[in-house]
Structures are given as structure tokens and as C-alpha cells.
Design an enzyme around this catalytic site. Structure first.
Site, mmCIF file in Angstrom:
data_model
loop_
_atom_site.group_PDB
_atom_site.id
_atom_site.type_symbol
_atom_site.label_atom_id
_atom_site.label_comp_id
_atom_site.label_asym_id
_atom_site.label_seq_id
_atom_site.Cartn_x
_atom_site.Cartn_y
_atom_site.Cartn_z
ATOM 1 N NE ARG A 26 -3.259 -0.343 2.679
ATOM 2 C CZ ARG A 26 -3.399 -0.811 3.921
ATOM 3 N NH1 ARG A 26 -3.199 -0.032 4.960
ATOM 4 N NH2 ARG A 26 -3.728 -2.068 4.113
ATOM 5 C CB VAL A 90 -3.630 5.998 5.326
ATOM 6 C CG1 VAL A 90 -3.979 7.468 5.274
ATOM 7 C CG2 VAL A 90 -2.142 5.820 5.021
ATOM 8 C CG ASP A 182 -6.785 0.618 14.565
ATOM 9 O OD1 ASP A 182 -6.947 0.595 15.812
ATOM 10 O OD2 ASP A 182 -6.106 1.496 14.010
ATOM 11 C CD GLU A 184 -2.181 -1.491 13.193
ATOM 12 O OE1 GLU A 184 -1.811 -2.641 12.893
ATOM 13 O OE2 GLU A 184 -3.332 -1.066 12.948
ATOM 14 C CG ASP A 207 -13.259 -6.886 8.894
ATOM 15 O OD1 ASP A 207 -13.394 -5.946 9.687
ATOM 16 O OD2 ASP A 207 -12.292 -7.661 8.924
#
Length: 250
Positions: A26, A90, A182, A184, A207
């Protein structure tokens, strides 16, 4: 000789503002798609990092890997060794609320965590790290002006990806309004606070832990275009009038 054990870049190789994708592919895609005058400044451990320009402003990218410990190392070194002042994650997240749909964006205002990392730093206190208010407000305003489906609020960060109680373990934070999870954001906000730096986490919902839906990995790069464009405009303090509605800036 490397400047840190994890980075071969020299001092001055990074811009003061750094976007933090988790995945090196990414990172490479963002550099090729959005930045001009790009150069690779780190390849150690596959944590690709690039510096270039977006709309004329210097911007760097640095891969963080998966999880709080990995991100915390890179964020610490970017702030302490390389002089970064603004870090914007991001990444991806899982929805914890029914109204947080796949492919929407979650802009994290604050982040709870099940990690023991902060307990080592704050003793009896449950430290509550949060986003930089200026960046948070700018991101919310630009997302609305750009017509992006987004949510602003508290999130959660977990050290465990595969857990036998997929949703039940988040019952407490869900009851108190957590939008997504998440691995992080909590670490990012904590490290940034330690250095007096600005930080923001913007994630794409890939998801849903509530509806058991998920996106296909083959479409995820396409899903990230809005998130990355928003993060870059926030980072460079661009206005919606400056943002082109068509293809990403090259």
C-alpha cells in the site's frame, strides 16, 4: 551506518509530515499514485518508506507493519530521530457498530485498547490518547466537503486479531460508543503525545464484526483512494476547492 536499527534513511530524508500505511504494498501504491518527485528512503525489514511531494508540499510515507509494537517503534524513531512533527495513519479497521458500513471511513477521535503497553508507562492510570484536535476537525470538514461516507468518534485497538469471542470481547467499548477496531491507533496517539506531535488515524472499514461482512482483498487498493486523498489533503491543509474530483494527483 544506519541511523536506527530499523531504518537506513539519513536525517533529513523524511518530511515533517508522514503518512503511515501498515502494508508495504500500500505504501508503494500511494507513492506511485499520488506523489511526485518520489524517492525511496528505507527498505530495511521490508518497511518501505518514500519521500515526495503532493500538490507541491513535501510528504513522506512509512510502512508500520501490523500491530501496536511495530507501529510504536517506527513512530518513535520518526519523531525522535528524523524530526517528524505530524503522523497520519491510513489503515484498515473492522466495524463495531451496525451503522458503520463497509467501505466507509472512520476518523478516530480517541482510542481505547486491550494492550498492556500503556500499563507499563502509566502505572495505575488508564491513559486515554486522542487525536490532534486541529487535524481531526480538518479531516471531518474535508470529508464532508468531499462527499465521503465517514464517521468521527472513538475507536478501539486490540493486540489480538484472531480471538474465539469475535464480538463479545468488545461489548464494553461498543456499549460506550466505539465505532470500529484496528490494532495501531492507540499506540500512534500515545507515542505522538509523548513527543508533543500531531497525530490522526483515518481508516477504511474493510469488514464488519457486527454483520459478518467483509470486502474482497482484490478491491482493497481501490477502496483506499478516498482515504488516502483525504489524508493527503488534511496533511497539506488543502481545501475542497483545490481537490480535483477526478483521478488522484500524480
Amino acid at each position: 551506518m544506519q541511523t536506527t536499527p530499523h531504518n537506513e534513511a539519513k536525517r533529513g530524508d523524511y518530511a515533517e509530515t508522514v503518512l503511515l500505511p501498515g502494508d508495504p504494498q500500500r505504501t508503494e501504491w500511494i507513492a506511485a499514485t499520488f506523489l511526485q518527485d518520489v524517492r525511496c528512503v528505507n527498505r530495511v525489514r521490508g518497511a518501505l518508506a518514500y519521500t515526495g511531494r503532493y500538490r507541491g508540499a513535501p510528504i513522506s510515507l512509512h510502512t508500520t507493519g501490523i500491530g501496536a509494537p511495530s507501529l510504536a517503534i517506527y513512530a518513535h524513531e520518526l519523531l525522535e530521530t528524523y524530526g517528524a512533527k505530524t503522523l497520519i495513519r491510513v489503515g484498515t479497521c473492522g466495524g463495531l457498530a451496525e451503522h458503520v458500513k463497509l467501505r466507509s471511513l472512520v476518523i478516530s477521535q480517541s482510542s481505547s485498547s486491550d494492550s498492556a503497553i500503556n500499563r507499563q508507562l502509566f502505572g495505575v492510570y488508564d491513559y486515554a490518547p486522542s487525536a490532534n484536535f486541529e487535524l481531526l476537525c480538518r479531516a471531518a470538514r474535508l470529508a464532508a466537503e468531499m462527499g465521503l461516507v465517514h464517521h468521527v468518534g472513538q475507536t478501539a485497538s486490540s493486540d489480538v486479531f484472531y480471538h474465539p469471542d469475535v464480538l463479545g470481547r468488545f461489548a464494553g467499548v461498543r456499549a460506550h460508543g466505539a465505532l470500529a477496531v484496528d490494532m495501531e491507533t492507540n499506540a500512534l496517539y500515545t507515542v505522538a503525545a509523548r513527543f508533543g506531535a500531531k497525530a490522526l488515524s483515518i481508516c477504511t472499514v474493510v469488514d464488519s464484526l457486527v454483520n459478518h461482512e467483509d470486502t474482497d482483498s482484490t478491491e482493497r487498493q481501490e477502496l483506499f483512494t478516498d482515504m488516502v486523498r483525504l489524508a493527503l489533503d488534511v496533511a497539506t491543509n488543502a481545501t475542497s476547492a483545490e481537490a480535483e474530483p477526478g483521478s488522484p494527483q500524480r
